[in-house]
Enzyme design. Structure first.
Site, PDB file in Angstrom:
ATOM      1  N   HIS A 186      49.681  31.772  24.733  1.00 14.78           N
ATOM      2  CA  HIS A 186      49.545  33.042  24.022  1.00 14.78           C
ATOM      3  C   HIS A 186      48.939  32.828  22.638  1.00 14.78           C
ATOM      4  O   HIS A 186      48.105  33.604  22.188  1.00 14.78           O
ATOM      5  CB  HIS A 186      50.914  33.710  23.886  1.00 14.78           C
ATOM      6  N   ARG A 287      40.078  44.554  32.139  1.00 14.79           N
ATOM      7  CA  ARG A 287      41.406  44.300  32.694  1.00 14.79           C
ATOM      8  C   ARG A 287      42.140  45.626  32.837  1.00 14.79           C
ATOM      9  O   ARG A 287      42.363  46.319  31.840  1.00 14.79           O
ATOM     10  CB  ARG A 287      42.201  43.369  31.764  1.00 14.79           C
ATOM     11  N   ARG A 323      37.935  44.746  36.838  1.00 12.09           N
ATOM     12  CA  ARG A 323      38.762  43.875  37.672  1.00 12.09           C
ATOM     13  C   ARG A 323      39.948  44.678  38.171  1.00 12.09           C
ATOM     14  O   ARG A 323      40.694  45.250  37.379  1.00 12.09           O
ATOM     15  CB  ARG A 323      39.264  42.659  36.875  1.00 12.09           C
ATOM     16  N   GLU A 412      37.967  32.079  41.129  1.00 10.79           N
ATOM     17  CA  GLU A 412      38.954  31.331  40.349  1.00 10.79           C
ATOM     18  C   GLU A 412      39.762  30.401  41.241  1.00 10.79           C
ATOM     19  O   GLU A 412      40.547  29.592  40.761  1.00 10.79           O
ATOM     20  CB  GLU A 412      39.869  32.296  39.586  1.00 10.79           C
ATOM     21  N   ASN A 435      39.416  30.272  33.380  1.00  3.67           N
ATOM     22  CA  ASN A 435      40.782  29.898  32.983  1.00  3.67           C
ATOM     23  C   ASN A 435      41.578  29.446  34.208  1.00  3.67           C
ATOM     24  O   ASN A 435      42.148  28.348  34.237  1.00  3.67           O
ATOM     25  CB  ASN A 435      41.501  31.087  32.327  1.00  3.67           C
ATOM     26  N   ASP A 436      41.621  30.300  35.221  1.00  4.38           N
ATOM     27  CA  ASP A 436      42.356  29.956  36.438  1.00  4.38           C
ATOM     28  C   ASP A 436      41.625  28.896  37.255  1.00  4.38           C
ATOM     29  O   ASP A 436      42.251  28.016  37.845  1.00  4.38           O
ATOM     30  CB  ASP A 436      42.606  31.199  37.295  1.00  4.38           C
ATOM     31  N   ARG A 446      47.985  25.883  32.974  1.00  2.00           N
ATOM     32  CA  ARG A 446      47.190  26.150  31.778  1.00  2.00           C
ATOM     33  C   ARG A 446      48.031  26.448  30.541  1.00  2.00           C
ATOM     34  O   ARG A 446      47.500  26.545  29.441  1.00  2.00           O
ATOM     35  CB  ARG A 446      46.216  27.288  32.052  1.00  2.00           C
ATOM     36  N   CYS A 484      33.516  35.139  33.021  1.00  2.00           N
ATOM     37  CA  CYS A 484      34.323  36.007  32.158  1.00  2.00           C
ATOM     38  C   CYS A 484      35.542  35.268  31.605  1.00  2.00           C
ATOM     39  O   CYS A 484      36.368  35.861  30.917  1.00  2.00           O
ATOM     40  CB  CYS A 484      34.759  37.269  32.895  1.00  2.00           C
TER      41      CYS A 484
END
Length: 559
Positions: A186, A287, A323, A412, A435-436, A446, A484
């Protein structure tokens, strides 16, 4: 001597240090209810405290950035978590004092989340943050938070609670450095959103005394006490480049005119309007979870359509990639997901929720279609967590059923990259969620600081999957490929992704100017040569160093 961590947002700053204050003192073990106290009234008081904490976090969310808003809303949910409140209520009924009951109940809930691992382990931090806020509310004292200061400083901590990070005053807090956390924690995500130079996983920085002067390099991941002439020159160079990096000219392109549209990641209408004002050429990741959080029931088609329409309106004539709901893992929803899954990161999340709760996805697509008809935006829509060709084909058929003409998939899951020519056969585009994709490729959560070196999009294996996706997209009929994930916001990595053949890059809007400036410093052929350096490197560290050596503009701009 400096401390090496993981750089998560560029910037070179010198200032004095302030450490996060000590956490709230633990309530005394064995604390019991006061004589004559009615457990029912004490429980009612606890619920009132929980509501107050929830409302305070929700209010903070209204002042937070896009990423911060999502984090704060998820943490606010934790303040009203029935599992936590029921566990505390049972202890109170058995005679335990309210503060101690909350403390022990939260400890138990956090332990359960940690045992689940993956995304759910990250929620343990939120539980303990909420616990401190509940106890502070019961005591009638301020909750622990960012230290007050009339002068700018660099904030240091083991890690930062989401509620604190999301509402940092960037006029006072100049940079962040934590000894824990990972590149997708975060703290890292919100630092990028706020544009704060930040370093995570820098072990040992707690030894730096309060008030000491330090240098933080958010690109190199360095924290240097007692900075010398070299560090002061680097910080001055960064400060002088601020004007260059403040404005994006609205055209993503290489030096020889190869177009690479630079898009924004957004979560609501406010974010979309801000991104448009900063010159974003569209939205590469909208999102949609914000419509569903804080609810026990699914929002109606009309409610969703109103929210989506407001985002589309910010980009008339431009692409907005939606998404569909990415519920599950760290975003559980009571009406859709199962929080008892042993490994939620590999569980029923994203597109897969349509297997267990059919209808929610189709109704969301209907809402997107309704909103799209009423606006001038070019609406594309993609499903997260697609792993196979039949899944992609099914999603495309759902989109066609409601009149959405441009379906796509998130890449991903490594299988989608490896088999991209088949997976993309029935859809119009792919968007790489790096990221994923990185955590799944490297088998590295992660959120975990100790695995930060593995959880790095510069890993050659991850870049190879990007290359395979691009090649598969061409074989499937020259389908468009975007990125993205957070990697698109790294100017050096943006050059590599362009060299690998990625068509568009989407990022936090604050990164548009830096990425655009660096892209314009190279030709497409040079980007391809630079990409080969990263792709053929033995390690992420070697690849990154080789690329940076070919991009002197990064040092000139302090990136």
């Amino acid at each position: 001597m400096g401390f090496q961590g993981v750089g998560v947002n560029p910037g070179r700053v010198i200032a004095t240090v302030k450490h996060m204050p000590e956490p709230l003192a633990e309530p005394q073990a064995g604390e019991t209810l006061p004589p004559g106290a009615d457990p029912a009234e004490v429980i009612a008081g606890l619920k009132a405290a929980a509501l107050a904490v929830h409302d305070e976090l929700k209010e903070r969310a209204t002042r937070a950035s896009e990423d911060g808003k999502a984090v704060l809303e998820a943490t606010a949910l934790m303040a009203k978590d029935t599992m936590l409140l029921k566990a505390a209520g049972k202890l109170i009924t058995a005679g335990t004092g309210a503060e101690r009951a909350v403390w022990e109940a939260a400890e138990g809930v956090a332990a359960q989340f940690k045992a689940l691992g993956g995304y759910m382990a990250e929620r343990a931090t939120d539980v303990l943050d909420v616990r401190a806020r509940l106890v502070a509310q019961l005591r009638g004292v301020p909750a622990p938070g960012i230290p007050a200061s009339s002068t700018p400083f660099i904030l240091m901590a083991e890690d930062l609670a989401p509620a604190d990070t999301a509402t940092l005053d960037t006029s006072v807090v100049l940079a962040l450095a934590t000894s824990g956390g990972g590149p997708q924690s975060h703290t890292a995500i919100i630092a990028r959103s706020l544009g704060l130079p930040a370093v995570v996983a820098a072990e040992g920085i707690e030894e730096i005394p309060e008030g000491a002067e330090v240098y933080v390099d958010g690109a190199a991941g360095l924290v240097v006490p007692e900075p010398g002439d070299e560090e002061r020159e680097a910080a001055a160079k960064w400060a002088s480049s601020a004007a260059t990096l403040a404005t994006f000219d609205g055209e993503g392109a290489t030096a020889d005119g190869h177009l690479v549209p630079l898009l924004a990641n957004v979560g609501n209408a406010k974010d979309a309007e801000a991104a448009a004002a900063l010159g974003a050429q569209g939205v590469g990741l909208f999102r949609t979870e914000f419509c569903f959080l804080e609810r026990d029931t699914e929002p109606s088609v009309n409610e969703q359509a109103d929210a989506y329409r407001a985002v589309f309106a910010a980009f008339p004539g431009k692409k907005v990639v939606v998404r569909t709901l990415d519920a599950g893992a760290d975003k559980p929803l009571p009406f859709l997901t199962d929080t008892t899954e042993p490994n939620p990161a590999l569980g029923v999340r994203g597109y897969r929720t349509d297997w267990t709760t059919p209808g929610v996805l189709e109704r969301q697509l209907s809402a997107i279609a309704v909103a799209a008809v009423d606006t001038e935006a070019e609406v594309w829509v993609m499903a997260p967590m697609i792993a196979t060709q039949p899944e992609a084909a099914h999603f495309a058929s759902l989109c066609a059923g409601v009149g959405l003409k441009t379906p796509g998939v998130m890449v991903e899951v490594p299988s989608a990259a490896l088999n991209a020519s088949s997976v993309l056969k029935d859809v119009a585009f792919a968007s790489l969620g790096t990221n994923d994709l990185t955590q799944y490729t490297m088998a590295a959560d992660r959120m975990l600081g100790p695995l930060a070196s593995l959880n790095d999009p510069w890993q050659p294996a991850v870049l190879r999957l990007v290359q395979l996706t691009v090649e598969g997209a061409k074989a499937a009929g020259d389908k468009a490929v975007g990125v993205c994930g957070e990697s698109a916001a790294d100017p050096a990595l943006a050059v590599v992704l362009t060299g690998l053949g990625v068509n568009t890059l989407s990022m936090t809007a604050r990164s548009l100017a830096a990425v655009g400036t660096v892209l314009k410093s190279v030709t497409l052929a040079e980007a391809q040569e630079i990409a080969a350096l990263a792709l053929n490197a033995a390690t992420a560290v070697e690849g990154r160093a080789a690329v940076r050596a070919r991009l002197p503009i990064l040092d000139d701009l302090g990136l």
